[in-house]
Write a protein that holds these residues in place. Structure first.
Motif, PDB file in Angstrom:
ATOM      1  N   ILE A  23      36.482  75.759   6.182  1.00 25.32           N
ATOM      2  CA  ILE A  23      36.672  77.178   5.891  1.00 25.32           C
ATOM      3  C   ILE A  23      37.436  77.319   4.584  1.00 25.32           C
ATOM      4  CG2 ILE A  23      37.721  79.325   6.672  1.00 25.32           C
ATOM      5  CD1 ILE A  23      35.288  78.446   8.318  1.00 25.32           C
ATOM      6  N   GLU A  24      36.856  78.088   3.661  1.00 25.63           N
ATOM      7  CA  GLU A  24      37.503  78.286   2.368  1.00 25.63           C
ATOM      8  C   GLU A  24      37.360  79.743   1.944  1.00 25.63           C
ATOM      9  OE1 GLU A  24      36.910  76.709  -2.181  1.00 25.63           O
ATOM     10  OE2 GLU A  24      36.802  75.233  -0.560  1.00 25.63           O
ATOM     11  N   TYR A  25      38.478  80.393   1.758  1.00 24.18           N
ATOM     12  CA  TYR A  25      38.483  81.763   1.247  1.00 24.18           C
ATOM     13  C   TYR A  25      38.872  81.726  -0.219  1.00 24.18           C
ATOM     14  CZ  TYR A  25      39.998  86.538   0.305  1.00 24.18           C
ATOM     15  OH  TYR A  25      40.152  87.789  -0.253  1.00 24.18           O
ATOM     16  N   GLU A  26      38.017  82.307  -1.092  1.00 24.66           N
ATOM     17  CA  GLU A  26      38.291  82.288  -2.527  1.00 24.66           C
ATOM     18  C   GLU A  26      38.436  83.679  -3.109  1.00 24.66           C
ATOM     19  OE1 GLU A  26      36.664  79.926  -5.463  1.00 24.66           O
ATOM     20  OE2 GLU A  26      36.359  78.149  -4.220  1.00 24.66           O
ATOM     21  N   GLY A  27      38.457  84.685  -2.263  1.00 28.48           N
ATOM     22  CA  GLY A  27      38.602  86.044  -2.771  1.00 28.48           C
ATOM     23  C   GLY A  27      40.025  86.340  -3.189  1.00 28.48           C
ATOM     24  N   VAL A  73      41.231  83.776   5.152  1.00 29.05           N
ATOM     25  CA  VAL A  73      40.797  82.602   5.910  1.00 29.05           C
ATOM     26  C   VAL A  73      40.377  83.003   7.319  1.00 29.05           C
ATOM     27  CG1 VAL A  73      41.641  80.496   7.030  1.00 29.05           C
ATOM     28  CG2 VAL A  73      42.068  80.877   4.584  1.00 29.05           C
ATOM     29  N   GLU A  74      41.187  83.839   7.953  1.00 25.41           N
ATOM     30  CA  GLU A  74      40.872  84.267   9.320  1.00 25.41           C
ATOM     31  C   GLU A  74      39.550  85.029   9.373  1.00 25.41           C
ATOM     32  OE1 GLU A  74      42.185  83.196  11.865  1.00 25.41           O
ATOM     33  OE2 GLU A  74      44.363  83.138  11.854  1.00 25.41           O
ATOM     34  N   LYS A  75      39.313  85.884   8.395  1.00 24.93           N
ATOM     35  CA  LYS A  75      38.063  86.648   8.388  1.00 24.93           C
ATOM     36  C   LYS A  75      36.863  85.732   8.111  1.00 24.93           C
ATOM     37  CE  LYS A  75      37.887  90.884   6.693  1.00 24.93           C
ATOM     38  NZ  LYS A  75      37.858  91.766   7.850  1.00 24.93           N
ATOM     39  N   THR A  76      37.061  84.725   7.259  1.00 27.02           N
ATOM     40  CA  THR A  76      35.972  83.774   6.983  1.00 27.02           C
ATOM     41  C   THR A  76      35.634  82.978   8.236  1.00 27.02           C
ATOM     42  OG1 THR A  76      36.719  83.587   4.681  1.00 27.02           O
ATOM     43  CG2 THR A  76      35.212  81.887   5.495  1.00 27.02           C
TER      44      THR A  76
END
Length: 707
Positions: free
Chosen positions: A280-284, A293-296
């Motif tokens: 899991i990777e959040y880049e926004g 991260v939780e939403k991803t």
């Protein structure tokens, strides 16, 4: 009439080496394992608000199973044993596994300069040692280098290959990510991975990072001027995947990603059978890192499960659709069988197998499957591949000397002796006959070659496979091997190769190694007298809609007696249950009911696209949808773009037959379907499209921003 039938036999359907992973994963109550990509917190880490130990602890608090470390956050600690041991201990304390180490800034393994490549290998080996100390098995590297497509491909093959061989001694696997430059071109990277297959190099398939050219000529920063299709790219990389980066930037009000269709991307993951960690990777930048991260992860968890496809409503749609074609007089009879998640999900039979004799279409009706013979031949050939009888890149003439002196047509006509020809640019490879790129002539222009082709009489049932091969080897090719996709006699050559390598007659080989083990007792070339009351009639539909039964003696000529020819490209007859047995074996990774026909990795190789983007001439293959071609299967690489396109799921593999029969295997949904009908010309009534639509339901286009 006989010429028509024989032509259809040979040219049915013309109307229209990866790293090992497991067989398709089934849903489990716990779902997949998730790891947390350290880059999600890159701002806090670079700003000093978080350190590596804080990150590992955060991953544990957020209930991740593992973490993916990025060397940029401890770039000067590769040889600091105390630091590495402490970080490993911190992961143990947090209850998370250290799953992968991502390496940047260690030199270009695709550098055009050999000395610079060797220096990059040496610097990467420091991180291999660090990964070994951390207990990490997988090292993600980049395949960067300056130069042309081919130049960087050659250089990266050398550099990454050297690194992988050295890393293997430490128990560390090398994975390449689509991460800028040529590596973000799916065809380029899958070609590199194919070259590096002997070194067990895998991929990290990233949902993003598909821009491979920018206006500033650099890897990052400039405006993107060439972007690879993400859905096709994921489908191409997943057979090699040792890791997946489930990446998101921004979210809609209902929690979907704004520019990526997660459902389709997860189709590619599920179809491949991948069972490793999902990173899991959040880049926004619109949400705090932890919330992003939780939403991803929430979106990933929503995208992973596969709902039942063949619901009661779908069964009603299928019944209505098939019955409607019969009622309209477009076909005399039709039957269909669908299995989903190991169970029979649908069976239906409508109309008559022989309208004039008033014989109903039934489950045990025998039909001519024409080119649906081809996947069976491919399985036979790949059994011998597993026995190391050949390699796909062997010159075909090494095994079939008949093809040693083939040349390419230039001009002239009449006979092979009066035509102008030239040498081929390279030999025909075994790989070419598995994907229709051998260059064999298939009819039509040029006239001179057409005359020689007709005179050779390749289509004669009196030919043995050896005779057919000898005649074909004396004809000029229409194009250089590997340059064009042209459907034709390639699979008959596969059958000859099976005979030559196995020492058995082809039909005997099929019985002993495929049909008898699987219990496919109704699949054969010759229908015995006792079973001919189950043999479906064949019909021709004229342009005005008139449906005419073809004379049985002509339509069934090939299957009423034993001929010398036992082709690999057509000729078998079968029943719904027999062919479904074959399809389910493929869906199950090469085995069924305790009988193993192929290894899972071989099935996956067969359903992996083998056509590079450079093969632009593909005859009518694009009419099948947005597909590539594997080993005797079409492979769906992208979801349908319009409602008119044949429905299907990314990762599906399939083929059909001249009498409008069809089968497909949808690994993402653990579904296999077989449709039997005996209709000429090949499906001009939209039967395949509507049958698929009845199964999958109404067309739902990708959101415009996610296309």
């Amino acid at each position: 009439m006989r010429y028509l039938i024989v032509s259809l036999l040979f040219f049915a359907c013309t109307a229209t080496d990866p790293a090992t992973v497991s067989s398709p994963t089934t849903d489990s109550p716990g779902g997949p394992r998730y790891s947390l990509g350290q880059w999600s917190f890159h701002r806090a880490l670079f700003d000093g608000e978080m350190d590596n130990f804080d990150f590992v602890a955060t991953a544990g608090e957020m209930d991740f199973d593992g973490v993916e470390l990025v060397n940029q956050f401890f770039a000067d600690r590769a040889t600091d044993a105390a630091f590495l041991d402490s970080l490993r201990a911190a992961a143990d304390d947090a209850g998370v596994a250290l799953t992968m180490l991502l390496i940047d800034g260690a030199g270009n393994l695709g550098d055009p300069d050999a000395a610079a490549r060797d220096s990059a290998v040496a610097r990467h080996l420091e991180w291999v040692a660090a990964a070994e100390r951390l207990g990490i098995r997988d090292l993600r590297i980049n395949a960067h280098g300056a130069g042309t497509y081919e130049a960087v491909l050659d250089a990266a093959t050398d550099g990454v290959g050297k690194l992988a061989r050295a890393a293997r001694e430490s128990g560390v696997r090398i994975l390449i990510e689509n991460h800028g430059g040529w590596s973000s071109n799916g065809t380029w990277l899958s070609t590199l991975l194919q070259r590096l297959e002997p070194e067990a190099v895998g991929a990290v398939a990233d949902f993003d990072n598909w821009c491979y050219q920018r206006d500033n000529g650099q890897l990052w920063g400039g405006k993107c001027t060439a972007r690879y299709d993400r859905y096709k790219g994921m489908q191409e990389l997943m057979p090699y995947a040792g890791g997946v980066s489930v990446k998101a930037f921004n979210f809609t009000a209902d929690g979907a990603e704004t520019v990526m269709d997660f459902r389709t991307l997860f189709d590619a993951i599920r179809a491949s059978g991948y069972d490793g960690y999902l990173g899991i990777e959040y880049e926004g930048d619109s949400l705090p890192a932890r919330e992003g991260v939780e939403k991803t992860r929430a979106l990933a968890e929503r995208s992973w499960p596969r709902n039942t496809v063949v619901t009661p409503t779908a069964r009603e749609r299928i019944d209505s659709t098939l019955r409607g074609f019969v009622s309209a007089g477009d076909i005399a009879g039709v039957s269909a069988l669908v299995f989903e998640k190991g169970d029979e999900a649908y069976f239906g039979a409508f109309g008559q197998s022989d309208r004039e004799a008033d014989i109903p279409m039934q489950r045990n009706t025998i039909v001519q499957i024409y080119s649906m013979t081809k996947p069976i031949t491919g399985v036979a050939l790949m059994q011998l591949y597993e026995q190391d009888k050949f390699e796909l890149d062997d010159p075909l003439a090494d095994h079939l000397p008949e093809f040693r002196d083939v040349r390419v047509y230039v001009s002239g006509g009449g006979s092979a002796g009066t035509m102008q020809t030239r040498a081929t640019s390279r030999p025909i490879l075994v790989r070419d006959i598995t994907r229709h790129t051998a260059g064999f002539y298939t009819g039509g222009d040029p006239d001179g070659l057409q005359q020689a082709f007709v005179a050779a009489d390749l289509r004669s049932y009196e030919n043995t496979l050896t005779t057919m091969g000898e005649k074909l080897g004396q004809l000029p090719l229409r194009s250089d091997p590997g340059t064009e996709w042209h459907y034709g006699p390639s699979v008959d050559v596969q059958a000859l190769l099976v005979e030559r390598l196995s020492g058995q007659a082809f039909d005997a080989y099929l019985r002993e190694h495929i049909f008898t083990p699987l219990g496919m007792n109704d699949t054969r070339y010759v229908v015995p007298e006792a079973d001919r009351d189950r043999f479906s009639a064949a019909y021709r539909r004229d342009a005005d809609g008139t449906l005419t039964q073809l004379p049985s003696a002509e339509a069934h000529e090939f299957n009423l007696r034993q001929w010398p020819l036992t082709p690999g490209g057509f000729g078998l007859t079968s029943t719904l249950d027999d062919y479904m047995t074959f399809a389910r074996m493929l869906l199950n990774g090469g085995s069924l009911d305790g009988v193993r026909i192929l290894q899972p990795e071989t099935v996956r190789l067969m359903r992996t696209n083998q056509l590079s983007d450079e093969v632009t001439e593909r005859l009518w293959l694009p009419s099948k949808g947005q597909v590539g071609f594997g080993i005797d299967f079409a492979v769906r690489q992208r979801p349908p773009a319009t409602a008119a396109e044949n429905p299907g799921k990314v990762g599906e593999f399939f083929w059909d037959g001249a009498a409008s029969t069809l089968f497909w295997v949808d690994p993402a949904n653990e579904l296999a379907a077989v449709l039997f009908v005996q209709l000429f010309p090949f499906d001009q009534i939209g039967l395949h499209h509507d049958f698929r639509r009845a199964i999958y339901g109404p067309f739902v286009p990708l959101p415009e921003a996610a296309r």
